[in-house]
Design an enzyme around this catalytic site. Structure first.
Site, PDB file in Angstrom:
ATOM      1  N   ASN A   8       0.867  -1.177   0.000  1.00 46.59           N
ATOM      2  CA  ASN A   8       0.000   0.000   0.000  1.00 46.59           C
ATOM      3  C   ASN A   8       0.905   1.228   0.000  1.00 46.59           C
ATOM      4  O   ASN A   8       1.497   1.560   1.026  1.00 46.59           O
ATOM      5  CB  ASN A   8      -0.888  -0.028   1.249  1.00 46.59           C
ATOM      6  N   LYS A  10       0.021   4.236  -0.297  1.00 47.66           N
ATOM      7  CA  LYS A  10      -0.647   5.424   0.261  1.00 47.66           C
ATOM      8  C   LYS A  10      -0.422   6.622  -0.669  1.00 47.66           C
ATOM      9  O   LYS A  10      -0.352   6.447  -1.872  1.00 47.66           O
ATOM     10  CB  LYS A  10      -0.162   5.709   1.684  1.00 47.66           C
ATOM     11  N   HIS A  95      -9.496   0.991   4.817  1.00 50.66           N
ATOM     12  CA  HIS A  95      -8.228   1.210   5.517  1.00 50.66           C
ATOM     13  C   HIS A  95      -8.484   2.169   6.685  1.00 50.66           C
ATOM     14  O   HIS A  95      -9.285   3.088   6.580  1.00 50.66           O
ATOM     15  CB  HIS A  95      -7.193   1.794   4.554  1.00 50.66           C
ATOM     16  N   GLU A  97      -6.920   4.579   7.790  1.00 51.57           N
ATOM     17  CA  GLU A  97      -6.705   6.001   7.498  1.00 51.57           C
ATOM     18  C   GLU A  97      -7.923   6.599   6.806  1.00 51.57           C
ATOM     19  O   GLU A  97      -8.262   7.767   7.010  1.00 51.57           O
ATOM     20  CB  GLU A  97      -5.426   6.171   6.654  1.00 51.57           C
ATOM     21  N   GLU A 171      -5.399  -5.095  10.546  1.00 50.92           N
ATOM     22  CA  GLU A 171      -4.374  -4.077  10.750  1.00 50.92           C
ATOM     23  C   GLU A 171      -4.668  -3.309  12.039  1.00 50.92           C
ATOM     24  O   GLU A 171      -5.486  -2.379  12.028  1.00 50.92           O
ATOM     25  CB  GLU A 171      -4.374  -3.080   9.586  1.00 50.92           C
ATOM     26  N   GLY A 177       2.509   2.135  10.688  1.00 48.67           N
ATOM     27  CA  GLY A 177       3.467   3.230  10.557  1.00 48.67           C
ATOM     28  C   GLY A 177       4.186   3.595  11.845  1.00 48.67           C
ATOM     29  O   GLY A 177       4.837   4.640  11.917  1.00 48.67           O
ATOM     30  N   SER A 209       3.353  -2.330  10.306  1.00 45.43           N
ATOM     31  CA  SER A 209       4.803  -2.368  10.553  1.00 45.43           C
ATOM     32  C   SER A 209       5.440  -3.712  10.200  1.00 45.43           C
ATOM     33  O   SER A 209       6.338  -4.181  10.903  1.00 45.43           O
ATOM     34  CB  SER A 209       5.112  -1.970  11.998  1.00 45.43           C
TER      35      SER A 209
HETATM   36  C1  PEP Z   1      -0.789   0.111   6.005  1.00 46.32           C
HETATM   37  O1  PEP Z   1      -0.925   1.326   5.937  1.00 46.32           O
HETATM   38  O2  PEP Z   1      -1.626  -0.636   5.479  1.00 46.32           O
HETATM   39  C2  PEP Z   1       0.376  -0.401   6.711  1.00 46.32           C
HETATM   40  C3  PEP Z   1       0.367  -1.641   7.078  1.00 46.32           C
HETATM   41  O3  PEP Z   1       1.402   0.489   6.941  1.00 46.32           O
HETATM   42  P1  PEP Z   1       2.853   0.158   7.599  1.00 46.32           P
HETATM   43  O4  PEP Z   1       3.333  -1.137   6.993  1.00 46.32           O
HETATM   44  O5  PEP Z   1       3.710   1.324   7.207  1.00 46.32           O
HETATM   45  O6  PEP Z   1       2.640   0.033   9.060  1.00 46.32           O
END
Ligand code: PEP
Length: 248
Positions: A8, A10, A95, A97, A171, A177, A209
């Protein structure tokens, strides 16, 4: 089950980010590994170009969001049909976000997932609890509620929803992040709980992460059928290391 490693990006990436896709394809020797699916969800501005240039190569592409309707007066939005037309195979919906920044409810996420099915895309439906929800013992309830409200109840063309019509991504919001991850036991417990509420053959990705250093141990956890990767998907070296960690 064949794992899916999905990146992803973003709101990151300009045209020159094509070099990362080319580096990734080169690392994969130009062909999709038979035992893993690999997808990149770049910004919408790059999707059609990447899908046209790199079709028939080692990776598939996806969108990061879609509107529930196929077309209409929705300035700035992109429909699932448009993503499919641009060459996408997947679309991320719900997601955290988007749930936080755009107030997306479970019902809105379900409508987007249904739109994806209608357009022939595989929705990657995201669920996950906040830090506060986990520390107050509500993580399982929150994720169960999100699953019950966000996953379509019927499949494409109103037939039954098949296990390979959709993908779930667990998630934890506090792991995205931040460099923080749940313990392997916590991941296993949540994935088992999600498994009990989804099809036996539906892929359940872990996201939050995932890095080259922790990918192998996370991907070995029972009921983890791949990863949704944010930051570490932006660089071909790191993303490839995670793809390699998913080898059977
Ligand atoms: C995400 O935004 O779906 C995600 C898993 O981000 P990160 O791997 O940077 O934590």
């Amino acid at each position: 089950m064949k794992p899916l490693i999905a990146g992803n990006w973003k709101m990151n990436g300009l045209a020159d980010a094509a070099s990362e896709i080319e580096a990734l394809i080169a690392k994969m020797d130009g062909s999709a590994p038979a035992d893993r699916d690999v997808a990149v969800c770049p910004p919408a501005t790059l999707l059609a170009g990447f899908a046209a240039r790199y079709s028939d190569e080692a990776i598939q592409f996806g969108g990061q969001d879609c509107h529930a309707e196929a077309s209409g007066a929705h300035t700035g939005d992109i429909s699932a049909e448009m993503l499919a037309d641009a060459g996408a195979a997947f679309v991320i919906v719900g997601h955290s976000e988007r749930r936080a920044d755009h107030g997306e409810t479970d019902a809105a996420v379900r409508a987007k997932a249904e739109a994806a099915l209608r357009a022939g895309l595989t929705p990657i439906i995201c669920v996950g609890e906040t830090q506060e929800e986990r520390s107050t013992g509500r993580a399982f309830d929150v994720v169960r509620t999100q699953l019950a409200g966000s996953v379509p109840t019927s499949g494409p063309r109103s037939g039954p929803l098949a296990d390979d019509d959709y993908v779930i991504a667990y998630e934890p919001v506090w792991a995205i992040g931040t460099g923080l991850t749940p313990t392997l036991e916590d991941i296993a417990e949540m994935h088992e709980d999600i498994r009990e509420r989804t099809g036996a053959g539906a892929r359940i990705l872990y996201g939050g992460s995932v890095k080259p250093a922790n990918a192998a141990e996370i991907l070995r956890v029972r009921n983890v059928n791949g990863a949704l990767v944010g930051g570490a998907s932006l660089k071909a070296n790191d993303f490839y290391a995670i793809v390699a960690a998913a080898a059977g």
